[in-house]
Design a protein around this motif. Structure first.
Motif, PDB file in Angstrom:
ATOM      1  N   PHE A  45       0.823  -1.214   0.000  1.00 38.56           N
ATOM      2  CA  PHE A  45       0.000   0.000   0.000  1.00 38.56           C
ATOM      3  C   PHE A  45       0.855   1.262   0.000  1.00 38.56           C
ATOM      4  O   PHE A  45       0.465   2.274  -0.577  1.00 38.56           O
ATOM      5  N   LYS A  46       2.022   1.221   0.626  1.00 38.70           N
ATOM      6  CA  LYS A  46       2.902   2.392   0.624  1.00 38.70           C
ATOM      7  C   LYS A  46       3.421   2.708  -0.777  1.00 38.70           C
ATOM      8  O   LYS A  46       3.769   3.841  -1.075  1.00 38.70           O
ATOM      9  N   ARG A  47       3.461   1.706  -1.644  1.00 36.32           N
ATOM     10  CA  ARG A  47       3.935   1.922  -3.015  1.00 36.32           C
ATOM     11  C   ARG A  47       2.862   2.548  -3.903  1.00 36.32           C
ATOM     12  O   ARG A  47       3.162   3.075  -4.966  1.00 36.32           O
ATOM     13  N   LEU A  48       1.603   2.481  -3.491  1.00 38.44           N
ATOM     14  CA  LEU A  48       0.520   3.060  -4.290  1.00 38.44           C
ATOM     15  C   LEU A  48       0.577   4.578  -4.243  1.00 38.44           C
ATOM     16  O   LEU A  48       0.885   5.165  -3.213  1.00 38.44           O
ATOM     17  N   ARG A  49       0.247   5.201  -5.351  1.00 40.33           N
ATOM     18  CA  ARG A  49       0.214   6.656  -5.416  1.00 40.33           C
ATOM     19  C   ARG A  49      -1.080   7.103  -6.069  1.00 40.33           C
ATOM     20  O   ARG A  49      -1.508   6.530  -7.065  1.00 40.33           O
ATOM     21  N   LEU A  50      -1.697   8.118  -5.506  1.00 36.51           N
ATOM     22  CA  LEU A  50      -2.863   8.738  -6.118  1.00 36.51           C
ATOM     23  C   LEU A  50      -2.389   9.892  -6.973  1.00 36.51           C
ATOM     24  O   LEU A  50      -1.491  10.644  -6.581  1.00 36.51           O
ATOM     25  N   ARG A  51      -2.966  10.027  -8.131  1.00 35.74           N
ATOM     26  CA  ARG A  51      -2.583  11.116  -9.018  1.00 35.74           C
ATOM     27  C   ARG A  51      -3.653  12.192  -8.951  1.00 35.74           C
ATOM     28  O   ARG A  51      -4.753  12.030  -9.481  1.00 35.74           O
ATOM     29  N   PRO A  52      -3.356  13.296  -8.270  1.00 42.58           N
ATOM     30  CA  PRO A  52      -4.363  14.353  -8.129  1.00 42.58           C
ATOM     31  C   PRO A  52      -4.668  15.020  -9.472  1.00 42.58           C
ATOM     32  O   PRO A  52      -3.799  15.175 -10.312  1.00 42.58           O
ATOM     33  N   ARG A  53      -5.920  15.374  -9.634  1.00 47.64           N
ATOM     34  CA  ARG A  53      -6.360  16.095 -10.830  1.00 47.64           C
ATOM     35  C   ARG A  53      -6.664  17.525 -10.412  1.00 47.64           C
ATOM     36  O   ARG A  53      -7.498  17.758  -9.546  1.00 47.64           O
ATOM     37  N   MET A  54      -5.993  18.463 -11.012  1.00 50.38           N
ATOM     38  CA  MET A  54      -6.179  19.870 -10.678  1.00 50.38           C
ATOM     39  C   MET A  54      -7.113  20.530 -11.679  1.00 50.38           C
ATOM     40  O   MET A  54      -7.189  20.120 -12.831  1.00 50.38           O
ATOM     41  N   MET A  55      -7.834  21.521 -11.190  1.00 52.46           N
ATOM     42  CA  MET A  55      -8.711  22.327 -12.033  1.00 52.46           C
ATOM     43  C   MET A  55      -9.785  21.478 -12.727  1.00 52.46           C
ATOM     44  O   MET A  55     -10.110  21.667 -13.890  1.00 52.46           O
ATOM     45  N   VAL A  56     -10.328  20.526 -11.992  1.00 53.45           N
ATOM     46  CA  VAL A  56     -11.394  19.675 -12.507  1.00 53.45           C
ATOM     47  C   VAL A  56     -12.623  19.901 -11.639  1.00 53.45           C
ATOM     48  O   VAL A  56     -12.533  19.921 -10.418  1.00 53.45           O
ATOM     49  N   ASP A  57     -13.761  20.062 -12.282  1.00 55.00           N
ATOM     50  CA  ASP A  57     -15.007  20.277 -11.544  1.00 55.00           C
ATOM     51  C   ASP A  57     -15.405  18.984 -10.829  1.00 55.00           C
ATOM     52  O   ASP A  57     -15.675  17.969 -11.462  1.00 55.00           O
ATOM     53  N   VAL A  58     -15.422  19.015  -9.510  1.00 55.65           N
ATOM     54  CA  VAL A  58     -15.790  17.837  -8.717  1.00 55.65           C
ATOM     55  C   VAL A  58     -17.103  18.061  -7.958  1.00 55.65           C
ATOM     56  O   VAL A  58     -17.399  17.348  -7.015  1.00 55.65           O
ATOM     57  N   SER A  59     -17.884  19.027  -8.396  1.00 49.82           N
ATOM     58  CA  SER A  59     -19.119  19.340  -7.687  1.00 49.82           C
ATOM     59  C   SER A  59     -20.211  18.299  -7.910  1.00 49.82           C
ATOM     60  O   SER A  59     -21.149  18.207  -7.132  1.00 49.82           O
ATOM     61  N   ASN A  60     -20.092  17.485  -8.952  1.00 47.21           N
ATOM     62  CA  ASN A  60     -21.115  16.482  -9.234  1.00 47.21           C
ATOM     63  C   ASN A  60     -20.433  15.185  -9.687  1.00 47.21           C
ATOM     64  O   ASN A  60     -20.333  14.911 -10.873  1.00 47.21           O
ATOM     65  N   ILE A  61     -19.992  14.393  -8.719  1.00 45.44           N
ATOM     66  CA  ILE A  61     -19.285  13.145  -9.018  1.00 45.44           C
ATOM     67  C   ILE A  61     -20.197  11.965  -8.720  1.00 45.44           C
ATOM     68  O   ILE A  61     -20.872  11.926  -7.701  1.00 45.44           O
ATOM     69  N   ASN A  62     -20.184  11.001  -9.603  1.00 44.12           N
ATOM     70  CA  ASN A  62     -20.949   9.782  -9.404  1.00 44.12           C
ATOM     71  C   ASN A  62     -19.963   8.609  -9.428  1.00 44.12           C
ATOM     72  O   ASN A  62     -19.393   8.295 -10.468  1.00 44.12           O
TER      73      ASN A  62
END
Length: 118
Positions: A45-62
């Protein structure tokens, strides 16, 4: 610690351990025998990385998806585990109810769920 101040898994672990007696906390956060599987899983699990997405509308996520033909609200599943009654009087049934209330899948190998829910 307020929920909004939780940043990582260790924050949740610290809070949980503060609510349990030492013996129960050691059981939930320990591993079997020499804890090799626990150590390997932690390293993976320490080797896993999340790749953040910048400037993306997250107001309506499904995040809904299907798992074995059943719709779930989020692609996370509560894995089989045991001894839930150490943390809650309703045991595994309480865990299944909590998962269901959130629309999550809950896998159980415990035949006791059927007996408890009657």
């Amino acid at each position: 610690m307020a929920t909004s101040t939780y940043v990582c898994i260790k924050d949740y672990e610290r809070q949980t351990l503060s609510l349990l007696d030492k013996k129960t906390g050691d059981f939930f956060y320990g591993g079997a025998d020499d804890e090799q599987t626990l150590s390997d899983d932690t390293a993976d699990f320490k080797r896993l990385r999340l790749r953040p997405r910048m400037m993306v509308d997250v107001s309506n996520i499904n995040m809904k998806t299907t798992l074995l033909g059943q719709e779930v609200s989020f692609p996370v599943c509560v894995a089989p585990s045991s001894m839930h009654k150490l943390a809650h009087p309703d045991g595994e049934l309480a865990t299944a109810r909590a998962a269901a209330s959130l629309g999550l899948a809950c896998v159980s190998v415990h035949h006791q769920l059927r007996k408890q829910s009657r």
